[in-house]
Design a protein around this motif. Structure first.
Motif, mmCIF file in Angstrom:
data_model
loop_
_atom_site.group_PDB
_atom_site.id
_atom_site.type_symbol
_atom_site.label_atom_id
_atom_site.label_comp_id
_atom_site.label_asym_id
_atom_site.label_seq_id
_atom_site.Cartn_x
_atom_site.Cartn_y
_atom_site.Cartn_z
ATOM 1 N N ILE A 139 0.890 -1.209 -0.157
ATOM 2 C CA ILE A 139 0.001 0.078 0.067
ATOM 3 C C ILE A 139 0.829 1.270 0.111
ATOM 4 N N ASP A 140 2.037 1.226 0.838
ATOM 5 C CA ASP A 140 2.904 2.390 0.566
ATOM 6 C C ASP A 140 3.299 2.716 -0.599
ATOM 7 N N ALA A 141 3.551 1.308 -1.661
ATOM 8 C CA ALA A 141 4.163 1.767 -2.888
ATOM 9 C C ALA A 141 3.087 2.216 -3.602
ATOM 10 N N LEU A 142 1.723 1.780 -3.335
ATOM 11 C CA LEU A 142 0.658 2.228 -4.225
ATOM 12 C C LEU A 142 0.432 3.812 -3.969
ATOM 13 N N LEU A 143 0.686 4.097 -2.716
ATOM 14 C CA LEU A 143 0.692 5.550 -2.327
ATOM 15 C C LEU A 143 1.457 6.429 -3.143
ATOM 16 N N LYS A 144 2.596 5.991 -3.212
ATOM 17 C CA LYS A 144 3.701 6.753 -3.829
ATOM 18 C C LYS A 144 3.407 6.867 -5.366
ATOM 19 N N ILE A 145 2.890 5.687 -5.848
ATOM 20 C CA ILE A 145 2.443 5.727 -7.366
ATOM 21 C C ILE A 145 1.574 6.839 -7.765
ATOM 22 N N ILE A 146 0.206 6.677 -6.655
ATOM 23 C CA ILE A 146 -0.620 7.627 -6.820
ATOM 24 C C ILE A 146 -0.505 8.898 -6.813
ATOM 25 N N GLU A 147 0.496 9.413 -6.028
ATOM 26 C CA GLU A 147 1.014 10.730 -5.557
ATOM 27 C C GLU A 147 2.025 11.120 -6.927
ATOM 28 N N ASN A 148 2.509 10.072 -7.437
ATOM 29 C CA ASN A 148 3.196 10.408 -8.449
ATOM 30 C C ASN A 148 4.133 11.795 -8.662
ATOM 31 N N LYS A 149 4.863 12.111 -7.773
ATOM 32 C CA LYS A 149 5.835 13.235 -7.449
ATOM 33 C C LYS A 149 6.639 13.489 -8.772
ATOM 34 N N ASN A 150 6.712 14.525 -9.540
ATOM 35 C CA ASN A 150 7.275 14.785 -10.553
ATOM 36 C C ASN A 150 7.216 13.995 -11.551
ATOM 37 N N ASP A 151 6.158 13.223 -11.611
ATOM 38 C CA ASP A 151 5.812 12.197 -12.735
ATOM 39 C C ASP A 151 6.747 10.969 -12.605
ATOM 40 N N CYS A 152 7.027 10.659 -11.291
ATOM 41 C CA CYS A 152 8.201 9.500 -11.189
ATOM 42 C C CYS A 152 7.520 8.236 -11.631
ATOM 43 N N ALA A 153 6.031 8.093 -11.716
ATOM 44 C CA ALA A 153 5.344 6.580 -12.173
ATOM 45 C C ALA A 153 5.123 6.581 -13.313
ATOM 46 N N VAL A 154 5.152 7.817 -14.134
ATOM 47 C CA VAL A 154 4.594 7.731 -15.577
ATOM 48 C C VAL A 154 5.134 6.724 -16.225
ATOM 49 N N ARG A 155 4.344 5.957 -17.058
ATOM 50 C CA ARG A 155 4.850 5.055 -18.234
ATOM 51 C C ARG A 155 5.685 4.252 -17.504
ATOM 52 N N ARG A 156 5.762 3.605 -16.444
ATOM 53 C CA ARG A 156 6.728 2.697 -15.797
ATOM 54 C C ARG A 156 6.262 1.490 -15.082
ATOM 55 N N ILE A 157 6.971 0.331 -15.091
ATOM 56 C CA ILE A 157 6.476 -0.934 -14.698
ATOM 57 C C ILE A 157 7.172 -1.180 -13.422
ATOM 58 N N PHE A 158 6.686 -1.469 -12.524
ATOM 59 C CA PHE A 158 7.501 -1.706 -11.065
ATOM 60 C C PHE A 158 7.013 -3.147 -10.600
ATOM 61 N N ASN A 159 8.037 -3.843 -10.145
ATOM 62 C CA ASN A 159 7.974 -5.027 -9.199
ATOM 63 C C ASN A 159 7.783 -4.476 -7.796
ATOM 64 N N ILE A 160 6.684 -4.794 -7.053
ATOM 65 C CA ILE A 160 6.581 -4.669 -5.817
ATOM 66 C C ILE A 160 6.625 -5.822 -4.803
ATOM 67 N N GLY A 161 7.647 -6.103 -4.333
ATOM 68 C CA GLY A 161 7.697 -7.303 -3.565
ATOM 69 C C GLY A 161 8.833 -7.103 -2.429
ATOM 70 N N ASN A 162 8.965 -8.248 -1.748
ATOM 71 C CA ASN A 162 10.114 -8.278 -0.834
ATOM 72 C C ASN A 162 11.061 -9.365 -1.049
ATOM 73 N N PRO A 163 12.137 -9.040 -1.864
ATOM 74 C CA PRO A 163 13.149 -10.034 -2.303
ATOM 75 C C PRO A 163 14.089 -10.905 -1.074
ATOM 76 N N VAL A 164 13.707 -9.992 0.357
ATOM 77 C CA VAL A 164 14.570 -10.921 1.558
ATOM 78 C C VAL A 164 13.764 -11.912 1.842
ATOM 79 N N GLU A 165 12.501 -11.839 1.874
ATOM 80 C CA GLU A 165 11.396 -12.748 2.604
ATOM 81 C C GLU A 165 11.188 -14.036 1.617
ATOM 82 N N ASN A 166 12.539 -14.670 1.322
ATOM 83 C CA ASN A 166 12.241 -15.637 0.081
ATOM 84 C C ASN A 166 12.234 -16.987 0.755
ATOM 85 N N ILE A 167 10.960 -17.562 1.033
ATOM 86 C CA ILE A 167 10.931 -19.012 1.909
ATOM 87 C C ILE A 167 10.250 -19.850 1.114
ATOM 88 N N SER A 168 10.622 -21.255 1.420
ATOM 89 C CA SER A 168 9.842 -22.259 0.844
ATOM 90 C C SER A 168 8.397 -22.439 1.413
#
Ligand code: UGA
Length: 336
Positions: free
Chosen positions: A229-258
């Motif tokens: 949700i934090d990531a989505l709020l930043k995308i919605i806010e879109n400060k200086n068009d930072c999210a325009v026409r971009r693709i973002f993986n939104i995940g936690n690479p550290v918590e990689n478990i079986s």
């Protein structure tokens, strides 16, 4: 800002709606077929909700797309059992119904924030999946599990093309196994009726065995919903068009478990809730082959790790919640 959320009662929609109302001054126009997860939003005068089906309420959707600043079409079937058992339903809702919304956004020059998925990478063998470099690898046609992945992939490609050739203002985000309060209904007893985490919680509480598909050695990176949700709020806010026409993986690479480790963690944690400790102590882990559990149309992903460098660079975002705290909050929600 006026934000249109289709599927506001879903896992992401309900958590996002609550956060927008709590942390911003934006108004939300929302639709869903149910409203049990958004009870806390319904009384808010910035939350305008209708109960209905997006494939029926087309006039309402058209008017809202014209009126709103940004649309988030979050309606989709997202359970692998449904991909193999009812692939046409997945195609009709996830692909066809969403294509109509995408076209309306293009026609009316509206910004769209669209949920792609970690599933688009399929069986890619990269150590980390990169939004612009990794190959999207799926199986043969009779492996019906990939209808979700390929439906989403084609929508990603359509949105990209509208962006490039028609100036559509879009952001694609790819959730990697988000979990947390309001994920799926843990009372749904159907095997595969929900995603793995809620499936296992339900198994434990009902005194059932936990079924580890193909031994549960396959891994997933799990991420707590608040980070998403934090990531989505930043995308919605879109400060200086930072999210325009971009693709973002939104995940936690550290918590990689079986999946086996996930089952063991859940059993241990549920043992700390006195009311459920006895049930958790009795839970057995049982190996089942994928063909028996899902049927022959299934094929699994062994390893799925996101690169989140682009989300860090453009959004200034990184996940903060570790697995133990995230699971505890999730269990507090479901078991209280
Ligand atoms: C999911 C779904 O496709 C979507 O919800 C979503 O797009 C995506 O991942 C995501 O959130 O990133 P998957 O992780 O394969 O895909 O789905 P789960 O049903 O949560 O299963 C995870 C793993 O647990 C699979 O390997 C599955 O075989 C295994 N599993 C599932 C079991 O071992 N036992 C079960 O009872 C259920």
């Amino acid at each position: 800002m006026k934000i249109l959320i289709l599927g506001a009662n879903g896992f992401i929609g309900s958590n996002l709606s609550e956060a927008i109302l709590e942390k911003t001054n934006h108004s939300i126009y929302a639709i869903d077929m149910a409203q049990d997860k958004i009870k806390d939003c319904l009384g808010n005068d910035r939350f305008h909700f209708i109960e209905g089906d997006i494939t029926v309420e087309k006039k309402w959707i058209l008017e809202r797309i014209k009126e709103c600043d940004v649309a988030l079409p979050l309606v989709a079937i997202a359970t692998p059992m449904t991909y193999v058992q009812n692939p046409l339903k997945v195609f009709e809702l996830d692909f066809e119904a969403n294509l109509e919304i995408i076209r309306l956004c293009a026609e009316h020059k509206k910004r769209i924030i669209f949920p792609s998925t970690s599933e688009v990478y399929g069986m890619c063998t990269d150590d980390e999946f990169d939004e612009e470099e990794s190959h999207l690898v799926t199986g043969p046609i009779h492996k019906e599990r990939w209808i979700y992945s390929t439906s989403k992939q084609l929508l990603d490609r359509v949105i990209y093309a509208y962006g490039k050739h028609n100036d559509l203002n879009y952001t694609l985000f790819r959730p990697f196994n988000w979990y947390g309060p309001k994920l799926d209904n843990i009372l749904n007893p159907k095997p595969g009726g929900s995603r793995v985490l809620t499936q296992f919680i339900g198994n434990i509480l009902r005194g059932e065995d936990i079924t580890l598909v193909d031994g549960g050695e396959q891994k997933r990176c799990f991420m707590y919903i608040d980070d998403g949700i934090d990531a989505l709020l930043k995308i919605i806010e879109n400060k200086n068009d930072c999210a325009v026409r971009r693709i973002f993986n939104i995940g936690n690479p550290v918590e990689n478990i079986s999946i086996r480790t996930l089952a063991e963690l859940l059993i241990d944690l549920i043992k700390t809730y006195p009311q459920y400790a006895a049930a958790a102590s009795k839970t057995k882990l049982v190996d089942v082959d994928a063909n028996t559990y899902y049927g022959s149309g299934y094929q699994d992903v062994k390893l799925r790790v996101p690169s989140i460098a682009r989300a860090a660079k453009y959004l200034g975002w990184a996940p903060k919640v570790n697995m133990k705290d995230g699971l505890k909050s999730t269990l507090d929600f479901y078991l209280s």
